[in-house]
Design a protein around this motif. Structure first.
Motif, PDB file in Angstrom:
ATOM      1  N   SER A  56       0.824  -1.209   0.000  1.00 25.96           N
ATOM      2  CA  SER A  56       0.000   0.000   0.000  1.00 25.96           C
ATOM      3  C   SER A  56       0.857   1.258   0.000  1.00 25.96           C
ATOM      4  O   SER A  56       0.365   2.348  -0.233  1.00 25.96           O
ATOM      5  CB  SER A  56      -0.944  -0.009   1.198  1.00 25.96           C
ATOM      6  OG  SER A  56      -0.197   0.185   2.374  1.00 25.96           O
ATOM      7  N   ASN A  74      -0.962   6.721  -1.917  1.00 21.17           N
ATOM      8  CA  ASN A  74      -2.135   5.908  -2.255  1.00 21.17           C
ATOM      9  C   ASN A  74      -3.313   6.260  -1.369  1.00 21.17           C
ATOM     10  O   ASN A  74      -4.454   6.301  -1.821  1.00 21.17           O
ATOM     11  CB  ASN A  74      -1.810   4.422  -2.094  1.00 21.17           C
ATOM     12  CG  ASN A  74      -0.982   3.898  -3.251  1.00 21.17           C
ATOM     13  OD1 ASN A  74      -1.131   4.365  -4.367  1.00 21.17           O
ATOM     14  ND2 ASN A  74      -0.103   2.946  -2.966  1.00 21.17           N
ATOM     15  N   ASN A  77      -4.709   9.748  -2.304  1.00 24.30           N
ATOM     16  CA  ASN A  77      -5.539   9.638  -3.513  1.00 24.30           C
ATOM     17  C   ASN A  77      -6.914   9.077  -3.192  1.00 24.30           C
ATOM     18  O   ASN A  77      -7.915   9.513  -3.743  1.00 24.30           O
ATOM     19  CB  ASN A  77      -4.855   8.729  -4.542  1.00 24.30           C
ATOM     20  CG  ASN A  77      -3.667   9.413  -5.169  1.00 24.30           C
ATOM     21  OD1 ASN A  77      -3.528  10.624  -5.057  1.00 24.30           O
ATOM     22  ND2 ASN A  77      -2.808   8.633  -5.802  1.00 24.30           N
ATOM     23  N   LEU A  78      -6.932   8.077  -2.291  1.00 24.52           N
ATOM     24  CA  LEU A  78      -8.207   7.460  -1.945  1.00 24.52           C
ATOM     25  C   LEU A  78      -9.136   8.465  -1.294  1.00 24.52           C
ATOM     26  O   LEU A  78     -10.306   8.576  -1.651  1.00 24.52           O
ATOM     27  CB  LEU A  78      -7.976   6.298  -0.983  1.00 24.52           C
ATOM     28  CG  LEU A  78      -7.622   4.962  -1.592  1.00 24.52           C
ATOM     29  CD1 LEU A  78      -7.516   3.931  -0.487  1.00 24.52           C
ATOM     30  CD2 LEU A  78      -8.664   4.540  -2.598  1.00 24.52           C
ATOM     31  N   SER A  81     -10.711  10.664  -3.693  1.00 21.08           N
ATOM     32  CA  SER A  81     -11.526  10.144  -4.796  1.00 21.08           C
ATOM     33  C   SER A  81     -12.983   9.997  -4.355  1.00 21.08           C
ATOM     34  O   SER A  81     -13.285   9.463  -3.286  1.00 21.08           O
ATOM     35  CB  SER A  81     -10.960   8.808  -5.272  1.00 21.08           C
ATOM     36  OG  SER A  81     -11.813   7.761  -4.912  1.00 21.08           O
ATOM     37  N   PHE A  84     -14.134   6.384  -3.835  1.00 21.36           N
ATOM     38  CA  PHE A  84     -13.873   5.734  -2.553  1.00 21.36           C
ATOM     39  C   PHE A  84     -14.879   6.203  -1.498  1.00 21.36           C
ATOM     40  O   PHE A  84     -15.325   5.421  -0.660  1.00 21.36           O
ATOM     41  CB  PHE A  84     -12.440   6.029  -2.091  1.00 21.36           C
ATOM     42  CG  PHE A  84     -12.121   5.419  -0.752  1.00 21.36           C
ATOM     43  CD1 PHE A  84     -11.938   4.066  -0.624  1.00 21.36           C
ATOM     44  CD2 PHE A  84     -12.026   6.208   0.386  1.00 21.36           C
ATOM     45  CE1 PHE A  84     -11.662   3.491   0.605  1.00 21.36           C
ATOM     46  CE2 PHE A  84     -11.749   5.646   1.620  1.00 21.36           C
ATOM     47  CZ  PHE A  84     -11.563   4.278   1.723  1.00 21.36           C
ATOM     48  N   ASP A 272     -10.293  -3.107  -8.115  1.00 21.95           N
ATOM     49  CA  ASP A 272      -9.035  -2.395  -8.321  1.00 21.95           C
ATOM     50  C   ASP A 272      -7.872  -3.358  -8.538  1.00 21.95           C
ATOM     51  O   ASP A 272      -7.013  -3.128  -9.379  1.00 21.95           O
ATOM     52  CB  ASP A 272      -8.744  -1.490  -7.120  1.00 21.95           C
ATOM     53  CG  ASP A 272      -9.058  -0.042  -7.438  1.00 21.95           C
ATOM     54  OD1 ASP A 272      -9.312   0.243  -8.626  1.00 21.95           O
ATOM     55  OD2 ASP A 272      -9.058   0.791  -6.535  1.00 21.95           O
ATOM     56  N   ASN A 278      -4.782  -2.031 -10.252  1.00 24.58           N
ATOM     57  CA  ASN A 278      -4.229  -0.981  -9.391  1.00 24.58           C
ATOM     58  C   ASN A 278      -3.980  -1.592  -8.016  1.00 24.58           C
ATOM     59  O   ASN A 278      -4.726  -1.349  -7.074  1.00 24.58           O
ATOM     60  CB  ASN A 278      -5.214   0.180  -9.243  1.00 24.58           C
ATOM     61  CG  ASN A 278      -5.258   1.010 -10.485  1.00 24.58           C
ATOM     62  OD1 ASN A 278      -4.260   1.102 -11.196  1.00 24.58           O
ATOM     63  ND2 ASN A 278      -6.399   1.607 -10.746  1.00 24.58           N
ATOM     64  N   SER A 281      -3.533   0.896  -4.914  1.00 25.97           N
ATOM     65  CA  SER A 281      -4.778   1.470  -4.404  1.00 25.97           C
ATOM     66  C   SER A 281      -5.602   0.401  -3.688  1.00 25.97           C
ATOM     67  O   SER A 281      -6.174   0.652  -2.629  1.00 25.97           O
ATOM     68  CB  SER A 281      -5.552   2.070  -5.580  1.00 25.97           C
ATOM     69  OG  SER A 281      -6.899   2.169  -5.276  1.00 25.97           O
ATOM     70  N   ALA A 284      -4.131  -0.246  -0.289  1.00 24.93           N
ATOM     71  CA  ALA A 284      -4.426   0.846   0.632  1.00 24.93           C
ATOM     72  C   ALA A 284      -5.847   0.723   1.156  1.00 24.93           C
ATOM     73  O   ALA A 284      -6.106   0.920   2.354  1.00 24.93           O
ATOM     74  CB  ALA A 284      -4.229   2.188  -0.067  1.00 24.93           C
ATOM     75  N   GLN A 285      -6.779   0.373   0.270  1.00 20.40           N
ATOM     76  CA  GLN A 285      -8.159   0.208   0.721  1.00 20.40           C
ATOM     77  C   GLN A 285      -8.260  -0.943   1.714  1.00 20.40           C
ATOM     78  O   GLN A 285      -9.003  -0.867   2.699  1.00 20.40           O
ATOM     79  CB  GLN A 285      -9.079  -0.074  -0.462  1.00 20.40           C
ATOM     80  CG  GLN A 285      -9.270   1.118  -1.358  1.00 20.40           C
ATOM     81  CD  GLN A 285     -10.145   0.778  -2.542  1.00 20.40           C
ATOM     82  OE1 GLN A 285     -11.277   0.358  -2.388  1.00 20.40           O
ATOM     83  NE2 GLN A 285      -9.618   0.942  -3.727  1.00 20.40           N
TER      84      GLN A 285
END
Lengths: 311, 446
Positions: A56, A74, A77-78, A81, A84, A272, A278, A281, A284-285
């Motif tokens: 991540s 990451n 960015n989440l 977004s 997300f 993702d 990805n 990403s 990270a989620q």
């Protein structure tokens, strides 16, 4: 400290003192027993988890190889977004829709099935039968029921003179429809655990209550629920975690659509990682979801455990 | 107690030992089989054909193995195209990688970017293989800058499928399908009744791409990514807006049915008489004719009025060769690919599955002629492809974030049913696709 001194050692056939001390150290012996599960957990849980956290923090190429260390980019960015945010909202709503209703439904069924009447075995089997259905199989059944052109749901609606609903295609209804299917799927398991808890309650308590001549409602509030609280606590924690991790029914029923209204976080991770490649990403989620579940579970322990009554 | 402990440890060691010895045994077997065959080249072929398609494919593989003593092709089903690609990722570039990999059309750029593939152009050049025998509109898709990267295999295009009985009931000519948007809207209005909708398009990015391409519109810049790396999506052009306006207007009129994202749901809606016209893949035509309780008509994709029809992009998949495979294996794989492209194999494949023949000579084969007599609709799908003009629009876009771009388009389509403005919905999808392109460019270091 040394168990062997206080009790006859289980390993006394060994003469060498070195070996004996080693084998009889309770910590090492304990670890030895734990070794199989530690290895399995390590390979299938701890290592993947560490790897996810590691991934991540990297920019990952499309084949899943880490390229450059990017720190928390990451994550940033989440949070920026909108996709997300929709996912997080959908997940939260999904948990809210499924867990309380599912628990209450299972509790009511368990209380009903706990009565000793003739043929109760049949009802117990029926109520817990959804546990024997795989998520995939039951999702397909629900998919047919929700089908707007041939499904039973819309036939029922038009039967009572209401206009048809596009259950899984209307962003207003899709999440609720999936939630309804999920409640049905999970009821069996919750019911079974709660019924087991009910059967474990000491009958003497009810007898005393009968002698005291209190109402059924009073018995439920003052005996059944307190005595059931450890079981209730357990199923709440488990259902909540389950609900956060829902995947199968989303994949089969809606694929995260329409307009991402059912794109819960686990599905978003899957998309993702395995469709959009990805991995950064997605990792990270996954990390965020992990901490989210961790916090919720810790909060549950902190806030409700005091009210749990252990015998 | 001690005995139990030792027993448990023993079992544990056994389990571990069993695991590792299994793999070494498997390796031994592999080595043995490739060694003992004494020159018999092994070709591992991963594919994503399930159900009847897998049966048809296995038939081809068996026939090939029976007729080639020195080559053994092993076909293994690896799940959907996406799943197979994920599995390939874990072994790409190693010895365990398949010699031949079937990948869907939108994975083309992705496969090239992995760097683990051997363009089949090498063997085309070496053997002076005549590629002009292939259907140009199919092989074009898989050739980049004049180099043929993969071997076209199963290809399909979108068509308009309609209910002839419903056309008659609505007073329309069942032999004359709507060719333009206004004809489509008129027909749909007449076909719409209390329990029947006129028209539907699956919420799937492919159909949008096709409806844009048939007008000559591009999906991304850099001539659809065919001339240099695509950096921006351009499908919010006039052509794209035409498509969205059509869906928007028809949905507002109540003549358009939202069939969701599931192919089977849409087909069920057509077969149950819920929708009278819809877009489907040419590979689904035959079973639709067989399974519908009414007469089924097949026609070309509609275009906006006064727009010249450019033709369709092919969908489906192609076969890729692994660069890690040994020379002899690659040679064997190429032989298999050549075999698959021969007219009689392609004829059987076309008849069995409904996919196009990549070698048009197959259409002259007897089996195909018989089939076409029985199902004249199948010929329409082939004609539509033949009439396609070879431009960068109909060649199809070449980007590696295709699956993501499709999701964005689907979101935009779905927002239309919630009353979104067509231009705004498309602009948003373009913006999100651009972000995905940007992230991807960063990854590949460009």
């Amino acid at each position: 400290m040394n168990l062997a001194q206080r009790e006859p050692s289980p390993f006394k056939t060994y003469d060498e003192p070195e070996r004996r001390r080693w084998m009889s150290s309770p910590f090492l012996a304990g670890m030895l027993f734990l070794l199989p599960s530690l290895v399995l957990f390590g390979v299938f849980l701890f290592y993947p988890m560490m790897r996810t956290i590691y991934l991540s923090l990297y920019l990952i190429d499309t084949q899943g190889e880490p390229l450059v260390f990017v720190g928390v980019e990451n994550f940033i960015n989440l949070f920026q977004s909108s996709s997300f945010q929709t996912s997080a909202k959908a997940t939260g709503l999904f948990v809210l829709y499924t867990v309380p209703i599912g628990l209450i439904l299972a509790l009511v069924l368990a209380l009903l099935a706990n009565e000793k009447v003739k043929g109760i075995g049949f009802f117990r089997t029926m109520f817990s039968s959804t546990m024997g259905m795989s998520v995939a199989a039951s999702s397909v059944i629900w998919m047919f029921m929700y089908n707007p052109s041939i499904g039973i749901m819309n036939r029922l609606l038009s039967g009572i003179g209401m206009s048809e609903v596009q259950w899984l295609l209307d962003p207003q209804f899709a999440l609720m429809s999936v939630a309804a299917a999920t409640i049905w799927m999970n009821t069996g398991f919750t019911f079974l655990i709660l019924l087991g808890g009910l059967q474990n309650i000491d009958q003497q308590l009810y007898e005393s209550a009968r002698v005291a001549g209190v109402s059924d409602w009073y018995k439920l509030r003052k005996i059944t629920l307190p005595m059931l609280s450890p079981t209730l606590f357990f199923v709440t924690v488990v259902s909540l975690i389950n609900s956060f991790q829902t995947f199968g029914q989303i994949d089969i029923l809606t694929k995260g659509g329409p307009m991402e209204s059912t794109n819960v976080i686990v599905y978003s991770i899957y998309k993702d990682a395995f469709i959009n490649y990805n991995v950064g990403s997605a990792s990270a989620q996954a990390v965020l979801l992990f901490f989210c579940i961790l916090i919720v579970t810790v909060l549950q322990f902190k806030l409700t455990e005091r009210k749990v009554h252990y015998q | 107690m001690k005995k139990l402990l030792i027993l448990m440890m023993g079992i544990f060691v056994l389990i571990l030992g069993a695991c590792s010895s299994n793999t070494s045994e498997a390796n031994d077997q592999e080595e043995a089989s490739s060694g003992s065959a004494s020159g018999k080249a092994e070709v591992l072929f991963w594919h994503a054909m399930s159900g009847e398609l897998e049966t048809a494919l296995n038939k081809l593989v068996d026939e090939f193995n029976a007729s080639h003593d020195n080559i053994e092709v092993t076909a293994i089903f690896q799940g959907t195209y996406e799943e197979a690609l994920t599995k390939l990722n874990t072994v790409a570039g190693t010895e365990d990688a398949p010699t031949i990999m079937q990948t869907f059309e939108v994975g083309t750029k992705y496969m090239i970017d992995t760097g683990h593939i051997q363009p089949v152009q090498k063997y085309i050049d070496e053997e002076d293989y005549d590629t002009s025998q292939w259907e140009e509109n199919i092989s074009n898709y898989y050739s980049v800058n004049g180099e043929q990267y993969s071997m076209p295999f199963n290809s399909s295009t979108p068509v308009l499928i309609y209910n002839k009985d419903a056309f008659e009931a609505a007073g329309l000519d069942p032999e004359k399908a709507p060719m333009t948007y206004s004809e489509l809207q008129e027909a749909a209005a007449k076909l719409t009744t209390d329990d029947q909708y006129g028209f539907s398009i699956l919420n799937y990015g492919w159909f949008f791409e096709e409806l844009v391409a048939v007008q000559g519109g591009l999906f991304v810049n850099g001539e659809n990514g065919r001339e240099g790396q695509a950096t921006e999506a351009v499908f919010n052009s006039e052509e794209g807006v035409n498509v969205f306006n059509l869906i928007h207007a028809m949905y507002e009129d109540g003549t358009f049915y939202n069939a969701g994202q599931n192919w089977d749901d849409m087909r069920a809606a057509f077969q149950s008489g819920r929708i009278a016209m819809y877009l489907d893949s040419s590979a689904g035509v035959k079973s639709m004719i067989d399974n519908s309780p009414f007469e089924v008509g097949v026609s070309y994709l509609p275009v906006p009025d006064d727009t010249e029809r450019q033709g369709v992009i092919i969908g489906g998949a192609s076969l890729w060769m692994a660069s890690a495979a040994e020379e002899a294996e690659q040679q064997a794989a190429w032989e298999f690919m050549e075999y698959l492209a021969t007219p009689d194999v392609q004829a059987n494949w076309h008849v069995d599955t409904g996919y196009f023949a990549i070698n048009p000579a197959a259409y002259e084969e007897e089996v195909v002629k018989e089939q076409w007599e029985q199902y004249p609709q199948l010929k329409v799908t082939v004609d539509q492809l033949k009439e396609t003009k070879a431009t960068t629009a109909t060649q199809g876009a070449l980007i590696s974030v295709f699956p993501e771009a499709r999701q964005k388009v689907v979101n935009a389509m779905e927002s239309l049913y919630q009353g979104a403005d067509p231009q705004e919905a498309l602009d948003r999808a373009v913006e999100e696709t651009n972000q995905a392109l940007e992230v991807n460019a960063k990854k590949s270091g460009n």
